[in-house]
Design an enzyme around this catalytic site. Structure first.
Site, PDB file in Angstrom:
ATOM      1  N   SER A  59       0.852  -1.187   0.000  1.00 58.43           N
ATOM      2  CA  SER A  59       0.000   0.000   0.000  1.00 58.43           C
ATOM      3  C   SER A  59       0.887   1.236   0.000  1.00 58.43           C
ATOM      4  CB  SER A  59      -0.951  -0.001   1.199  1.00 58.43           C
ATOM      5  OG  SER A  59      -0.238  -0.106   2.409  1.00 58.43           O
ATOM      6  N   GLY A  66      -0.232   4.587   0.144  1.00 57.66           N
ATOM      7  CA  GLY A  66      -0.980   5.777   0.521  1.00 57.66           C
ATOM      8  C   GLY A  66      -1.864   6.261  -0.609  1.00 57.66           C
ATOM      9  N   GLY A 113      -4.790   1.188   5.749  1.00 53.40           N
ATOM     10  CA  GLY A 113      -4.185  -0.098   5.406  1.00 53.40           C
ATOM     11  C   GLY A 113      -4.999  -1.276   5.901  1.00 53.40           C
ATOM     12  N   ASP A 114      -5.624  -1.117   7.072  1.00 52.12           N
ATOM     13  CA  ASP A 114      -6.468  -2.181   7.614  1.00 52.12           C
ATOM     14  C   ASP A 114      -7.699  -2.382   6.734  1.00 52.12           C
ATOM     15  OD1 ASP A 114      -4.618  -1.955   9.676  1.00 52.12           O
ATOM     16  OD2 ASP A 114      -5.925  -0.646  10.841  1.00 52.12           O
TER      17      ASP A 114
END
Length: 308
Positions: free
Chosen positions: A220, A222, A251-252
């Site tokens: 990931s 951002g 991210g989760d």
């Protein structure tokens, strides 16, 4: 069923400000919220919001742990192991443009408590199609803790998604987790000899993680979206435009999208589109681990996925 594992669950305390944070200054908080937090519980909550069958497990202790369990959404199944020490708090200061976090270390876990959890985890992994292992390790647990859990999940026939960093990530790679999900900072720390600022460097670092044992790597980046390096191909998923808000837990949310895609056996491009859309939708939400399903559905159609 998807099983999410929160070894270092937290009581998330979010302070909202109406102006950017200024170091060494006093700020008046406009709103305070409390939520059950930690990476794995954020993922579980989003899966529950999507009406995906999910059960949350992990370690909880003391009054803070009781508060975490009480704040889980109604209907979200959970089966935690109690520990004697107090669970941690995670404080987020969110201003209109960004967020700053302060994480406590978590409870010290004894050998007996770990053995009790491992018995419960092994039983829960058997009926699970996907096991999500994410977050930091609390004091008292060895660096190869996630390696142990990946091994047990693989023996149970479950697909494993690992979202951790540092020594615990490197220790788990020889057990061959099916999917590793680092962010840009974690990827750079895992492969410090590589320049991971661009897509080509990200792919090179991801391939190094695969060579070390990861089945697939989704990094990931951002606002720049996701880069996936898998045995089936390489892809990039990019939002139409960056979202502003609270990036804590984005991210989760992407992990939730990946787990959902695996559980439904979706092809990689569709997995990545859903993961990127959930990540962007979570930034728009004021609290980590929340998404508005309407935002998710709208953003999903705007995600551009290309094969690299």
């Amino acid at each position: 069923m998807i099983l999410t594992v929160a070894l270092n669950a937290a009581l998330d305390v979010t302070y909202r400000l109406d102006r950017p944070v200024t170091p060494h200054a006093t700020h008046r908080v406009t709103d305070v919220t409390h939520a059950a937090g930690g990476k794995a519980l954020n993922t579980a909550r989003i899966l529950h919001t999507l009406r995906e069958p999910v059960i949350a497990t992990g370690l909880l202790g003391g009054h803070t742990g009781e508060r975490v369990a009480a704040l889980l959404p109604a209907g979200l199944r959970h089966s935690f192991t109690k520990v004697a020490a107090e669970s941690r708090r995670a404080v987020v200061v969110a201003d209109p443009d960004d967020a700053t976090g302060f994480w406590e270390p978590g409870p010290h876990v004894t050998r007996d408590e770990w053995r009790r959890f491992l018995d419960r985890y092994t039983a829960l992994a058997k009926p699970s199609r996907v096991v999500v292992l994410s977050g930091s390790l609390p004091p008292g647990l060895p660096v190869d803790t996630y390696a142990t859990l990946v091994h047990a999940a693989r023996r149970a026939g479950a697909y494993t998604i690992l979202d951790c960093d540092g020594p615990s990530l490197h220790a788990a790679l020889p057990e061959r987790p099916d999917l590793v999900k680092p962010n840009a900072t974690e990827l750079a720390e895992a492969m410090p000899h590589l320049d991971t600022t661009g897509t080509s460097g990200t792919r090179e670092a991801a391939e190094a993680l695969r060579a070390a044992g990861a089945g697939a790597v989704v990094a990931s980046r951002g606002p720049a979206g996701l880069v996936a390096v898998t045995g089936d191909g390489h892809w990039r998923a990019t939002p139409a435009r960056p979202e502003t808000g609270n990036p804590t837990g984005a991210g989760d949310a992407s992990v939730a999208g990946l787990a959902h895609g695996v559980a439904h056996r979706l092809p990689w491009p569709r997995r990545l589109r859903g993961a990127a859309a959930l990540s962007a939708a979570s930034v728009r939400a004021p609290i980590a681990g929340r998404v508005d399903v309407r935002d998710y559905l709208r953003l999903r159609s705007t995600i551009h996925v290309e094969e690299l």
